[in-house]
Design a protein around this motif. Sequence first.
Motif, PDB file in Angstrom:
ATOM      1  N   GLU A 137      -2.141  -2.259  -4.948  1.00 40.13           N
ATOM      2  CA  GLU A 137      -1.919  -1.551  -3.700  1.00 40.13           C
ATOM      3  C   GLU A 137      -2.627  -2.138  -2.495  1.00 40.13           C
ATOM      4  O   GLU A 137      -2.466  -1.646  -1.391  1.00 40.13           O
ATOM      5  CB  GLU A 137      -2.217  -0.067  -3.840  1.00 40.13           C
ATOM      6  N   ILE A 162      -1.503 -11.596   4.571  1.00 38.01           N
ATOM      7  CA  ILE A 162      -1.691 -12.972   5.018  1.00 38.01           C
ATOM      8  C   ILE A 162      -2.964 -13.551   4.394  1.00 38.01           C
ATOM      9  O   ILE A 162      -2.976 -14.641   3.851  1.00 38.01           O
ATOM     10  CB  ILE A 162      -1.811 -13.035   6.569  1.00 38.01           C
ATOM     11  N   THR A 163      -4.032 -12.741   4.465  1.00 45.06           N
ATOM     12  CA  THR A 163      -5.287 -13.177   3.858  1.00 45.06           C
ATOM     13  C   THR A 163      -5.115 -13.372   2.355  1.00 45.06           C
ATOM     14  O   THR A 163      -5.604 -14.341   1.776  1.00 45.06           O
ATOM     15  CB  THR A 163      -6.396 -12.137   4.117  1.00 45.06           C
ATOM     16  N   ASP A 192       0.822  -1.213   0.000  1.00 45.60           N
ATOM     17  CA  ASP A 192       0.000   0.000   0.000  1.00 45.60           C
ATOM     18  C   ASP A 192       0.853   1.259   0.000  1.00 45.60           C
ATOM     19  O   ASP A 192       0.358   2.338  -0.240  1.00 45.60           O
ATOM     20  CB  ASP A 192      -0.973   0.013   1.189  1.00 45.60           C
ATOM     21  N   SER A 193       2.139   1.107   0.259  1.00 45.03           N
ATOM     22  CA  SER A 193       3.000   2.278   0.288  1.00 45.03           C
ATOM     23  C   SER A 193       3.587   2.543  -1.092  1.00 45.03           C
ATOM     24  O   SER A 193       4.266   1.699  -1.668  1.00 45.03           O
ATOM     25  CB  SER A 193       4.122   2.064   1.306  1.00 45.03           C
ATOM     26  N   ASN A 223       0.797  -5.545   6.213  1.00 45.89           N
ATOM     27  CA  ASN A 223      -0.200  -4.590   6.706  1.00 45.89           C
ATOM     28  C   ASN A 223      -0.720  -3.715   5.584  1.00 45.89           C
ATOM     29  O   ASN A 223      -0.017  -2.825   5.120  1.00 45.89           O
ATOM     30  CB  ASN A 223       0.416  -3.719   7.787  1.00 45.89           C
ATOM     31  N   MET A 224      -1.925  -3.993   5.157  1.00 51.39           N
ATOM     32  CA  MET A 224      -2.529  -3.199   4.097  1.00 51.39           C
ATOM     33  C   MET A 224      -4.009  -3.041   4.381  1.00 51.39           C
ATOM     34  O   MET A 224      -4.611  -3.902   5.013  1.00 51.39           O
ATOM     35  CB  MET A 224      -2.361  -3.903   2.741  1.00 51.39           C
ATOM     36  N   PRO A 225      -4.603  -1.946   3.908  1.00 51.66           N
ATOM     37  CA  PRO A 225      -6.047  -1.808   4.069  1.00 51.66           C
ATOM     38  C   PRO A 225      -6.784  -2.805   3.160  1.00 51.66           C
ATOM     39  O   PRO A 225      -6.169  -3.384   2.267  1.00 51.66           O
ATOM     40  CB  PRO A 225      -6.322  -0.368   3.655  1.00 51.66           C
ATOM     41  N   ASN A 226      -8.037  -2.948   3.388  1.00 49.53           N
ATOM     42  CA  ASN A 226      -8.955  -3.782   2.585  1.00 49.53           C
ATOM     43  C   ASN A 226      -8.679  -5.280   2.672  1.00 49.53           C
ATOM     44  O   ASN A 226      -9.565  -6.058   2.988  1.00 49.53           O
ATOM     45  CB  ASN A 226      -8.986  -3.350   1.124  1.00 49.53           C
ATOM     46  N   MET A 227      -7.455  -5.700   2.339  1.00 46.82           N
ATOM     47  CA  MET A 227      -7.117  -7.110   2.556  1.00 46.82           C
ATOM     48  C   MET A 227      -5.621  -7.183   2.838  1.00 46.82           C
ATOM     49  O   MET A 227      -4.810  -6.677   2.069  1.00 46.82           O
ATOM     50  CB  MET A 227      -7.461  -7.951   1.334  1.00 46.82           C
ATOM     51  N   ASP A 228      -5.263  -7.792   3.979  1.00 39.25           N
ATOM     52  CA  ASP A 228      -3.849  -7.832   4.324  1.00 39.25           C
ATOM     53  C   ASP A 228      -3.144  -8.955   3.573  1.00 39.25           C
ATOM     54  O   ASP A 228      -3.754  -9.767   2.897  1.00 39.25           O
ATOM     55  CB  ASP A 228      -3.683  -7.992   5.841  1.00 39.25           C
TER      56      ASP A 228
END
Lengths: 119, 667
Positions: free
Chosen positions: A32, A61-62, A9-10, A54-59
Amino acid sequence: MASILLVDDSASMREMVSFTLKGVGHEVNEAEDGVEALEFAKTTSVDLVVTDVNMPNMDGITLTAELRKLDSYKFIPILILTTETGSVRKEQGKVAGATGWIEKPFDPDNLLGTINRVL
Amino acid sequence: MVSEINIDLSQFHDVFFEECSEGMEILESGLLNLTSESDPEVINTIFRAAHSIKGGGGTFGFSEISDFTHGMETILDEMRNGKLAVTPEAVELLLAALDCLRHMVQCSKDKKPIDQALVTELRERLDAFISDSAEPVSENVTTNISADNSEKHEDVTIWNIAFYPRENMFYTGNDPFRLIRELQCLGDLEVTVNYEHLPDFSVMDAQNCYLGWDMVLKGNVSLGQITEIFEWVEDDCDLDIVQKNEVAEKETEAVEVITRAKDEPRSGRRRADKSGLSNQESTSIRVGINKVDGLVNLVGELVITQSILSRVCNDLGMDKNEKLNECLDQLERNTRDLQEQTMGIRMLPIDFAFQRLPRIVHDLSLSLGKKVELKFSGETTELDKTVLEKIGDPLMHLVRNALDHGIETPDMRVAEGKSEKGLISINAYHQGGNIIIEISDDGAGLNTEKIINKAREKGLVDKNEELTEAQIQNLIFSPGFSTAAMISDVSGRGVGMDVVRRNMNDLGGTVEVTSQAGKGSLFIIRLPLTVAILEGQMVSVADQVYIIPLLSIVESLQVNEKEINAVANEAELYPYRDEYISVIRLREVFNVISDDEDRVGLLVVIDIGGRRIGLYVDDVVGQQQVVIKSLEQNYQQVDGIAGATVLGDGAVALIIDVLGLVQASRK
C-alpha cells in the motif's frame, strides 16, 4: 503467467486492479505504499511492478528509483499509474527508471492491454 | 492480443465510497489545519486525498465526482508547488467545495440525482479562483501525433521505421524485442538488424543495447498506432517513422516524426513523504457489520447457555464431580474471554465522533464572530461502534451550545479579564466498564437565576420547590425547557438538551452539567462501552425479577414505610439525606399485585441528571452482567422498559429504562 507487484494506497484501486489481473491468471502481490513495496522487493522478485504515484510514506517515483538500485529489479518493467496527462510526471518517472505508464482512469481491458505490452 | 474480459466494476463501489469518506475526512481535517505556515506535508496529505478520490471516481464510472475533484486538486497542486498562496479565502472555498463533493458522493451512493445547481456554482467558483490567482500554466504541448488517430487509413500503407535505441534502454525495463512484437501485431513486419554500433567484444557491456533495427511495416496502420508503441521509449532512442505511399511511391510526401533523445537533468526526484497518516490496512480486514452483529448475538446466546448450564449442574448436585466442575469453570472463562474479544471487534476509537467537530467550530466561530480553540484528549479511547455512531449528534449539539451560549465574544472576554480566545476541550477516558466524555468550556457558565425562573414559568418546577444549584443547572435537560436566548440560528435547530439526554439514556448512559458563573461549564457524559451487554442490578418486584442498570444507581437502602409521605397530588416523597426525593413503586407502575402488601421493601435510589429518585422494590437479588435483547424486535416497545434478557435459570427479565420509567410514571 506472471507475478506482479501492485502498489497503491487506495484499497478500491488495489482491489480492482488485483481482481482484473488475477482474473487472467496472474499472481498479484499487493503493497500500500512505496516503503512496503520496497521491503517486499528486497526479498522477492517479480515479473512486473505496477505502482501508483501519489502515496504516503514513499511515492511511486521514489519507489521506482529505489527498485532500480536492486539487482533483481534492474531490468524488470515498472509501470506507473498516473492521472496526470501532463508530461512532467511521466518524465520524472522516466528519469527514475520507469518503463512506462498507465493513464487513469482506465478500465480492465485498457489495463490488460497495456500490461501485455511488457510481459 | 488482449483477451476481452468482462468485469463488473460495481463490485468495487462500496470500497470506493468508503474510501471517499475516509478521504473527505482527511481533506476536512487537513484543510482546517491549513495555514500559510503549515508543514508541506499537510498540503501533500490533502492533495493525495483529493487525488485518490479523483482517480477512483474516474475508474469506477463516477466522472462527475472525478471532474469536480479535479478542480479542487488543481488548486491544491498549485498550493503544493507554491504557485498559489494559502489564504483563508482559498481554504474557505475548498471547504465549500468539499461539502459539495460530500453531497455528490452521498447521492452517487444512494443512486439519487445530484444537485446540479450547487455543483455548477462551486465549479465556477473553483475555476474563477484558479484563473484569478494563478498565471495560466503554459501546458507543455508536445507534438500532437495522436491527432492522426482520427484519420482513417483505409488503404494499406507502408511504413519505414528506423529504430535505434540508446545503450541504456534496458535500464528502463523496456525491451526492443517486445516493441517489435507489438509492431508485428499491427501488420506484416520485415525486420533487419543493424550491427553497426556493436562494439568490440572486449569492451562490450552485456547489459547495454547496441543494436538497431530497420523495419518495414505493411498494413492498415495509422501513424498514431505506431507512435503509441514507441510512446514509452521516444526519449531513449532515435526513431524515424516514414510513410511510403504504395501507389504513388512518393517518399517526399511522407509524414515524418523524429524524436531525439534529450539529456534530462536528473532532478525531479521527490523526497520520500513522511506522513503521520500511516494506513494500517495490511493488518486488518473489512468485514460487514452484519457478520459482526451475528457473531455478537451468538456469543450472547452462548453466555446465556453457559450460565444456564452452570446452574443446572449446580441444581443436580453435579458440582461434586470434580472433573465436570473443572470443565465448567474452563467453559465459563473461555466464554467470558470470547465475549470480551468479540465485543472488541466492534470497538472503535472515539475520534471518529470528534472528526466533524473542528469544522463545526470553525464555521460557527466565524459566523458568531467569536474566537475559540478546540482541544481534544483521549481520542484513542475505544467504544462500541453503535454507541459511537449515536453520540455524534449529541456531541455536536453540546459543542455548538458551548460555543453559542458559553463562550463570550472577544470584547466581552477581554472586559472580564479572560484571554480573547475561548477554549472548548473534550476529554474521553475509560472508567470501569464505562466511557466518560467531558466537554468543558471557559465561557460565561449557566445563569441559574434565569433557568429557575424559566422552569417555574413553564411549570417544570413547583413555585415552592427549593432546588439546589446542581438541580437547577440540570433543568436544562428537561423536555420543553428552553430559555429565550436559546432559540437562535445556531442551537435552536429543534434539538434541545432534552434530546441530548434522551439519546444518552437510550444508550444506557447519562449526561449532567456543572457550571460556575463566569468560569464556564462542564458537561459529563457517562456511557456503557457497549450496548449489547449491561451491568445490571437484579431486583425483585412481587415474583418478577427486573434489572436496573447499575450505572444509574446511587445506593439501595432499607426504608421505613412510615417515612414515605404522600403529599397532596398523590406523589410520594422520602427524606433522603438533606432532600426529599419522589418515590416510584414498581409494583404500581408494572401493575403486579401480590398479597404481602405490608412487607418492608427496599428503596433503590437512582440518579437522573443530578436528580435523585427512589424506586421502591421488594428486594435486591444480585448483580449480573446481562445480554440485552431487543424487546422491540421480539415483541413491541414498552414505556419504561429498555429491553429484556434471559437469566441463568432461563427466565426472562425486563430491563428498566430509568428515564422512560420516571416519565411514564408522571403521566
